[in-house]
Scaffold this active site. Structure first.
Site, PDB file in Angstrom:
ATOM      1  N   SER A 190       0.843  -1.194   0.000  1.00 25.63           N
ATOM      2  CA  SER A 190       0.000   0.000   0.000  1.00 25.63           C
ATOM      3  C   SER A 190       0.878   1.244   0.000  1.00 25.63           C
ATOM      4  O   SER A 190       1.846   1.327   0.766  1.00 25.63           O
ATOM      5  CB  SER A 190      -0.903   0.030   1.229  1.00 25.63           C
ATOM      6  OG  SER A 190      -1.541   1.291   1.346  1.00 25.63           O
ATOM      7  N   ASN A 192      -0.076   4.059   1.075  1.00 30.41           N
ATOM      8  CA  ASN A 192      -0.707   5.013   1.990  1.00 30.41           C
ATOM      9  C   ASN A 192      -0.270   4.881   3.444  1.00 30.41           C
ATOM     10  O   ASN A 192      -0.804   5.551   4.312  1.00 30.41           O
ATOM     11  CB  ASN A 192      -2.233   4.879   1.893  1.00 30.41           C
ATOM     12  CG  ASN A 192      -2.720   5.142   0.482  1.00 30.41           C
ATOM     13  OD1 ASN A 192      -2.237   6.049  -0.187  1.00 30.41           O
ATOM     14  ND2 ASN A 192      -3.653   4.327   0.022  1.00 30.41           N
ATOM     15  N   THR A 193       0.675   4.001   3.714  1.00 39.66           N
ATOM     16  CA  THR A 193       1.305   3.900   5.031  1.00 39.66           C
ATOM     17  C   THR A 193       2.778   4.203   4.842  1.00 39.66           C
ATOM     18  O   THR A 193       3.463   3.525   4.062  1.00 39.66           O
ATOM     19  CB  THR A 193       1.105   2.499   5.649  1.00 39.66           C
ATOM     20  OG1 THR A 193      -0.289   2.290   5.907  1.00 39.66           O
ATOM     21  CG2 THR A 193       1.876   2.370   6.956  1.00 39.66           C
ATOM     22  N   LYS A 232       1.038  -9.480  -1.326  1.00 38.56           N
ATOM     23  CA  LYS A 232       0.499  -8.531  -2.299  1.00 38.56           C
ATOM     24  C   LYS A 232       1.559  -7.485  -2.616  1.00 38.56           C
ATOM     25  O   LYS A 232       2.089  -6.829  -1.714  1.00 38.56           O
ATOM     26  CB  LYS A 232      -0.763  -7.871  -1.751  1.00 38.56           C
ATOM     27  CG  LYS A 232      -1.515  -7.036  -2.791  1.00 38.56           C
ATOM     28  CD  LYS A 232      -2.907  -6.690  -2.292  1.00 38.56           C
ATOM     29  CE  LYS A 232      -3.725  -6.000  -3.381  1.00 38.56           C
ATOM     30  NZ  LYS A 232      -5.121  -5.770  -2.954  1.00 38.56           N
TER      31      LYS A 232
END
Length: 354
Positions: A190, A192-193, A232
Site C-alpha cells: 500500500s 498510503n502507510t 500482495k
C-alpha cells in the site's frame, strides 16, 4: 401476514445490476466514502430482510493454494476492511472474499477527505491509510457471520510501528487470524502507510518472509492445519525488483502472489479533477500495467507460485486478459464501483465458459 411478520411478503431483488444502475447517479452525487458506507449498509440490510437471492453460478472449481475455489472471481481487500459485510457480499456470487487490510491495533487512517472518484478515467484515488477497527474486532465479525466460503484475510502493520519492528505486527496478525482464514495475505505494497513499500526491498522482504514462513510452520503444527500465505505487491516495481521478489517467493515457497496493489503513477489521468491527489490509483488506468506484471511474474515463477490478478478489471475481457497472462484467480474492486454487482456474474460467466 404470515407469522405476523410484515417482511414475509417481500421477495428477493432479482435484478441487482439494474437496481445499482438506477441508484448509481445518487451514490455518485455523495462523498465517495459516505457512498461506500451507504452501499455496504444497504446491501447488509437487504440481506437481513431476505431480499438478496442466493447467487449460484456453474463453474468448474479452481484448485489454487491447496484450496478449491467455486469460481475464480474474488473480491479484493479494501472494500470490507473489518469483515462486517461478509454475508451480504457473499450473495453477489464471488468465488472467494478477501477482507482487511487489518492491523494489530485499531487506527483511524489518514485525515479525510481521502477517497476520490475520477469518472472520465473510470478511476479512483485513495489514501485511506489502513483505517480499521483492529484484528480482534475483525475476528469477532468473522465468527459472527454465516459465511462459509473461501476467506482471505489481509494483514498489515500499524502506521506508528517503526519499520524495524514491522515483522512483529505481521506476526501478531498472522497468529490472530490463522485459524479463521482460508488464506492470509501479507500487504507490503500500500502506498498510503509511510515507508511500508520499503518492505519489498530485498533485505527487508527476506527477513519478513523468513519470519512469517517459520511462524506459519509452527502454527500449522500447533493447530494441525495449514493456512496458505500470499503476498500482495505493488505495480510500480521495476524489472530487477520483480526478479528479486520472484526469487524470494520461490526460495520461501510462498503459496501465492497477488499482483497488484494500487499505483502511485498518474499516467492516463492528464489534468482531470483530483488527478494530482496523493494516494494509490486504481481502476482503468491500472489495467495494462497490472496485467503486464502478471505476465512477467508468470514467466519468472513458471507456475511454481500461483498468481492472483487484480488491478483495473473493469470488464470480463480485462479478467480474461489477466488469466491469459498467467493468473490462476482474479479479484475485483474498482470495477464494481463503476459497473455494479453485475460485473461479478458477467466475469464468472465469461471465465467459466473457457
Amino acid at each position: 401476514m404470515a407469522n405476523g411478520n410484515p417482511w414475509m411478503r417481500l421477495t428477493p431483488i432479482k435484478n441487482q445490476p439494474m437496481l445499482y444502475n438506477l441508484f448509481r447517479p445518487l451514490l455518485f452525487s455523495l462523498d465517495p466514502e459516505t457512498s461506500h458506507t451507504l452501499t455496504l449498509d444497504s446491501l447488509k440490510l437487504f440481506g437481513k430482510l431476505g431480499l438478496l437471492p442466493e447467487c449460484s453460478l456453474d463453474c468448474k472449481p479452481s484448485h489454487v493454494m491447496g484450496l478449491d475455489f467455486p469460481n475464480p472471481v474474488g473480491l479484493a481487500a479494501g472494500l470490507d476492511k473489518n469483515g462486517a459485510y461478509l454475508d451480504a457480499l457473499a450473495s453477489l456470487g464471488f468465488g472467494f472474499i478477501e477482507i482487511g487490510t487489518v492491523t494489530p491495533r485499531p487506527q483511524p487512517g489518514n485525515p479525510k477527505p481521502r477517497l476520490y472518484r475520477i469518472p472520465p478515467a473510470q478511476a479512483i484515488i485513495n489514501r485511506m491509510g489502513f483505517n480499521n477497527e483492529g484484528v480482534d474486532k475483525l475476528v469477532q465479525n468473522v465468527l459472527q457471520s454465516n459465511y462459509r466460503g473461501i476467506l482471505g484475510i489481509n494483514i498489515g502493520k500499524n502506521f506508528d510501528t517503526p519499520l524495524a519492528q514491522a515483522t512483529e505486527d505481521y506476526l501478531i496478525g498472522l497468529r490472530k487470524v490463522y485459524m479463521h482464514a482460508s488464506y492470509v495475505t501479507i500487504n507490503i505494497s500500500s502506498p498510503n502507510t509511510s515507508q511500508l513499500r520499503q518492505l519489498q526491498n530485498s533485505t527487508e522482504l527476506e527477513s519478513l518472509l523468513s519470519a512469517l514462513k517459520t511462524e506459519q510452520a509452527r502454527l500449522s503444527d500447533q493447530y494441525g492445519r495449514y493456512t496458505p500465505l500470499a503476498i500482495k505487491i505493488a505495480p510500480d516495481l521495476d524489472a530487477s525488483q520483480l526478479e528479486v521478489i520472484a526469487s524470494l517467493l520461490l526460495k520461501y515457497r510462498l503459496d501465492a502472489v497477488i499482483a497488484t496493489n494500487t499505483t502511485i503513477s498518474r499516467e492516463g489521468l492528464g489534468n482531470l479533477p483530483h488527478a494530482r491527489e496523493g494516494g494509490g490509483l486504481s481502476g482503468a488506468p491500472l489495467t495494462q500495467r497490472s496485467t503486464a506484471m502478471v505476465h512477467t511474474l508468470a514467466s519468472l515463477l513458471q507456475q511454481a507460485v500461483p498468481i492472483i490478478g487484480v488491478g483495473g478489471i473493469m470488464s470480463p475481457l480485462d479478467a480474461r486478459a489477466k488469466m491469459e497472462a498467467g493468473a490462476s484467480l482474479v479479484q475485483l474492486y474498482t470495477g464494481l464501483i463503476y459497473q455494479g454487482p453485475g460485473l461479478v456474474q458477467d466475469t464468472v460467466s465469461a471465465l467459466c465458459a473457457h
